[in-house]
Write an enzyme that holds these catalytic residues in place. Sequence first.
Site, mmCIF file in Angstrom:
data_model
loop_
_atom_site.group_PDB
_atom_site.id
_atom_site.type_symbol
_atom_site.label_atom_id
_atom_site.label_comp_id
_atom_site.label_asym_id
_atom_site.label_seq_id
_atom_site.Cartn_x
_atom_site.Cartn_y
_atom_site.Cartn_z
ATOM 1 N N GLY A 243 43.998 6.886 37.583
ATOM 2 C CA GLY A 243 43.493 8.224 38.033
ATOM 3 C C GLY A 243 44.485 9.364 38.337
ATOM 4 O O GLY A 243 43.911 10.374 38.520
ATOM 5 N N GLY B 87 49.089 11.916 31.201
ATOM 6 C CA GLY B 87 48.996 12.009 29.780
ATOM 7 C C GLY B 87 49.271 13.364 29.143
ATOM 8 O O GLY B 87 50.196 13.641 28.069
ATOM 9 N N SER C 215 43.600 8.235 16.785
ATOM 10 C CA SER C 215 42.958 7.761 18.091
ATOM 11 C C SER C 215 41.973 6.861 17.898
ATOM 12 O O SER C 215 40.989 7.079 16.937
ATOM 13 C CB SER C 215 42.619 8.971 18.927
ATOM 14 O OG SER C 215 43.628 9.824 19.020
ATOM 15 N N HIS D 174 41.758 14.570 24.948
ATOM 16 C CA HIS D 174 42.395 15.313 24.001
ATOM 17 C C HIS D 174 41.751 16.690 23.895
ATOM 18 O O HIS D 174 42.379 17.729 23.783
ATOM 19 C CB HIS D 174 42.451 14.833 22.610
ATOM 20 C CG HIS D 174 43.373 13.591 22.443
ATOM 21 N ND1 HIS D 174 44.884 13.572 22.752
ATOM 22 C CD2 HIS D 174 43.259 12.186 22.287
ATOM 23 C CE1 HIS D 174 45.480 12.504 22.721
ATOM 24 N NE2 HIS D 174 44.513 11.453 22.416
#
Lengths: 341, 341, 341, 341
Positions: free
Chosen positions: A171, A175, A200, A276
């Site tokens: 959490g 990234g 991905s 993303h």
Amino acid sequence: MALIKLAKEVEARRQELLRRINMAPNGTATIVRMRSDLLRIIKECPHLVPIDADLKHLLSSWFNQGFLTLERINWETPAIVLEKLIEHETVHAMKGWADLRSRLAEDRRCFAFFHPALPNEPLIFVEVALAKGLATSIEPIIDEQREISNPSYADTAVFYSINNCQEGLYGISFGNFLIKQVVQELSHEFPHLQNYSTLSPMPGFCKWLKVVIDNPGKYAIPDDNLALLGQLHGNSWFQDSESVESLKPLLIGLAAYYLMHAKKGNEPLDRVARFHLRNGAILERINWLGDCSDNGIRKSAGMLVNYVYRPSLIISNHESYVKNHTLAISPNVAKLVPKTL
Amino acid sequence: MALIKLAKEVEARRQELLRRINMAPNGTATIVRMRSDLLRIIKECPHLVPIDADLKHLLSSWFNQGFLTLERINWETPAIVLEKLIEHETVHAMKGWADLRSRLAEDRRCFAFFHPALPNEPLIFVEVALAKGLATSIEPIIDEQREISNPSYADTAVFYSINNCQEGLYGISFGNFLIKQVVQELSHEFPHLQNYSTLSPMPGFCKWLKVVIDNPGKYAIPDDNLALLGQLHGNSWFQDSESVESLKPLLIGLAAYYLMHAKKGNEPLDRVARFHLRNGAILERINWLGDCSDNGIRKSAGMLVNYVYRPSLIISNHESYVKNHTLAISPNVAKLVPKTL
Amino acid sequence: MALIKLAKEVEARRQELLRRINMAPNGTATIVRMRSDLLRIIKECPHLVPIDADLKHLLSSWFNQGFLTLERINWETPAIVLEKLIEHETVHAMKGWADLRSRLAEDRRCFAFFHPALPNEPLIFVEVALAKGLATSIEPIIDEQREISNPSYADTAVFYSINNCQEGLYGISFGNFLIKQVVQELSHEFPHLQNYSTLSPMPGFCKWLKVVIDNPGKYAIPDDNLALLGQLHGNSWFQDSESVESLKPLLIGLAAYYLMHAKKGNEPLDRVARFHLRNGAILERINWLGDCSDNGIRKSAGMLVNYVYRPSLIISNHESYVKNHTLAISPNVAKLVPKTL
Amino acid sequence: MALIKLAKEVEARRQELLRRINMAPNGTATIVRMRSDLLRIIKECPHLVPIDADLKHLLSSWFNQGFLTLERINWETPAIVLEKLIEHETVHAMKGWADLRSRLAEDRRCFAFFHPALPNEPLIFVEVALAKGLATSIEPIIDEQREISNPSYADTAVFYSINNCQEGLYGISFGNFLIKQVVQELSHEFPHLQNYSTLSPMPGFCKWLKVVIDNPGKYAIPDDNLALLGQLHGNSWFQDSESVESLKPLLIGLAAYYLMHAKKGNEPLDRVARFHLRNGAILERINWLGDCSDNGIRKSAGMLVNYVYRPSLIISNHESYVKNHTLAISPNVAKLVPKTL
Ligand SMILES: [Mg+2]
Ligand SMILES: [Mg+2]
């Protein structure tokens, strides 16, 4: 001033206890492991939630991005670090040391974040292939027998796997920083790179699809399509070339719909898409049969997605996402969404 | 659960802003400098106190002892670090690089704490002399012309100077950890060491003495003593051997009284005494004319104090201090306290 | 095969002894010091020459360029290394740590060669100023009060001082490699650099000039010039503006003659000229009153020379020098040579 | 002086060429590889022997012990180094990364020599087991399933495998230094260690035994023994308990004879015996069926030898060996030698 006192009172004494534990030898590692243990039992023990809140609060503060160092991982990296990569690679599992070595070859890059208080403990790592053009499937990338190409001729960096290594830091997000810093590193080493793209999975797609199939009325799916989707049983439907031919347009359409319209609150339901697109990437392409591993078939129906990071657009995409929940979608993907499911 | 939410609400959004600043390059250094700037003006700007509270809260958490590394400082240390020692040595000021080099010679040790986000920035450092017996005065210790002795014959480690280097970390205490870790390091390197002692100033003594003199009634000082104390004017009384002879018993007695009975709340008024006695040291000895530098005469009337750290007693002394405000005083010092001031 | 045996027999058993000494702790440092001691007495002890030959043979082999590492010297370098720079800077002596710090500022670079067996022992170092245009005098370069300029705007790297640090490695040449590698390092860090130039003394000029003056017949010096040269007594003639005016053309002409025509064997008599011209540099310019320090006046009559390293010409210049003893001289210097001395 | 000139003339110009090659990037690695290539073909090309002599001369000088660093190898060592250990372990071959990891566990130590010009290239390494008492067989030592014991309770360091990694450095001996330095390291880390022993093969035993069997007359072997030795065919005789029972005393006696009396010149024929006895070790014990691997049976008839390094005797043993070719043999081994073979 009253607020200062209130804040002090409110802040759990537990936090002070944790700060003291941190002073002992291996204190930080101990606290991270405590949270990892806690998370394993928290569902059964809801009264532990406040403890987790304190742990997460402290760890978020301590693992602030400003304290992390980005390090290149290669064959000169200590084995004690490398074995943790083998262990925590869950997107495209590694078959052992030879597989790892192949992923650290000259045409590949790997980077990880470390915290000074946790030596030899990667927090998160990303694997990158240096290639010509956007990658469309994973198999040639992780093929140990592939021909190693000279990375200075590459025009594209393909981020094909990102993995967290510390359950105890669940959490706490690293990234997005990782991707930004790696883009910067790569652009320095390879000034000729033109594209930064992911390859991905859509980890939530099949789960969502099952809900759709189970509620055909709600989603108004034509009977023909429902019949076709009936062929998706098991893990080897993709080897039947007839099935594949008829399923391809249907599943690609559903995938495009899923990524763009299936939501959790105002954001994409798929956690990878959410990650993303929130970071400022563009949903660029959906690749049919890009990942025919068991895992790839079972979760993403074998498809892989390219999210593209265009340095000049990252900030504006990110801001549109945060302010208006706008998703950056390439026209080619947008037109794949079917009129009816 | 409500408490979790309350804590989140209460915690200033400023803290989140600071956490973001920390992510920028040199973020931590910037925040430490911000607090240093803030502290310079805070007396004139009381409305900034809450900001300081947030800064201190965060910095205390980030500079938790568990994140600090103890490093030996010697002549192989980078010059950029060494010049900060020269700059921040205020207890016994350094006269330049030759003085520093002399304090890093074979018969001396120096250690500092560093934080990984502040490379080349010592937070606090301690200077140690390896000697035979408890040191009684500072001059032979910092004499650049002294004969360098073989440290493996030493039986005593004299901690003769501790200094903080970061104004922005004011009020965040590292000293007690520093001493404990250095004792450990030294006992490893020199298993024959038997005593760990400080050679410390009494920085608040003369200030307190002035109050006493100005209120002779309150403290019931005999007139004779008052007359003697009248000779303390200026910075050179200690060179008049007659004055010295007559002042010596009086001032030593006052010093013993000051260290043991002058209080701030339940703790010693003198900040150095407070620091070492709270840490578990013993007030062992008061040394007459131990520091005749301007600074030493002006603040401590030329006296220096040995606080001794006896490893087996540190914890019990510390606990007595914290629970009952008991001070660990050697009999030799205790008997110096005069019946009347 | 017989040759192998002969070589083994001939090679002094002393060399084997030295190889054994090298295996002891600090062996290499000991051997280097042995040679340093030897060189101090060798003139009085000619029978030691063969020992020096063996020492030099071994040390040349061990200090082969392939074993040296080039390291940047800056303010983060350990003090134990920096003090050796202060000690061994003999071209333009340093006045202490502040002077050193100024020479390591942002607009300066310093590099040294190290050998792995001699940690913290620089073998040779070069000081570089990053500037606009060729430097003509040393004073503004080593001025501690100068304004620090942004080095990324510099177009010229001025190598203004090269010094050896190890007497025991006398006659083993590192300088040419040092310059080549530093040029490479600098061109990486500052791609905009266009010129690599030295600012060099003519350490043998005044000595040579004295010989000329003492043999006026041999060198056919006109009486007028001889009279002018009579003013060169002492170390302050350069402050008399009249003298200076009249001496300038004469001395510059003599310097040009000296650098181009005064020989030792087939090579330039001046050891600095010999060094740079052999390395492939061009004798570019002679600067009047470039170094008015005592040392500069006494040895080089206050002049400094720019030798320019033009990367594309280094190899051809070097080869012409080695094969035909041709010197690379700029037309501007060539035309300074007077018809008569 | 004439000798200096002769030495210079005699020393092959090839050596100068090699010194120049060494200056190029990766020069040292190139030269080591050149020699490795050369050694592969030298038997067919005897005219290359002088080149090898020059290469060996230079490499011996450059890889002088004084330039090597001893480094601990463990699981924090870079993978690029570790894979070279797997590759070059030929005494007791490793089965892969898990086997390696097991040999680097807490109850094991591994050390290697490195040269600064060959980063990541171990030259030679030794594997050590920390145990209670002298080890008698290899299997429990390299068993991946063994229970890991606490090394601080060990009284014996067992050197169970020493391997060279650089074919190009053949004939340049590092092993004796390695053992001495490792003994020193271990005695520091584990002051309680009392024995330093090898567990070594007799790599030449079976080859020698074959010669003996083929020349029964010369060695006066009784017919009974000859008949028994006839059972030694193949690699599995040791599994036949009857054979084993009858062969045991005979083979142990022959092994003792071989180690003590089979010579090459004045030294033991067996290269491992020669190495350790020359280094000052004592031939302490012969262990029956200590190594039943294919390799162990084929070369050493399954026996393993303990050579013991007793620090106080190393020098005197070494000197007796060098001066008088005396071997240090324990009484227990001495009495094993049979009256007749
Ligand atoms: Mg907090
Ligand atoms: Mg030689």
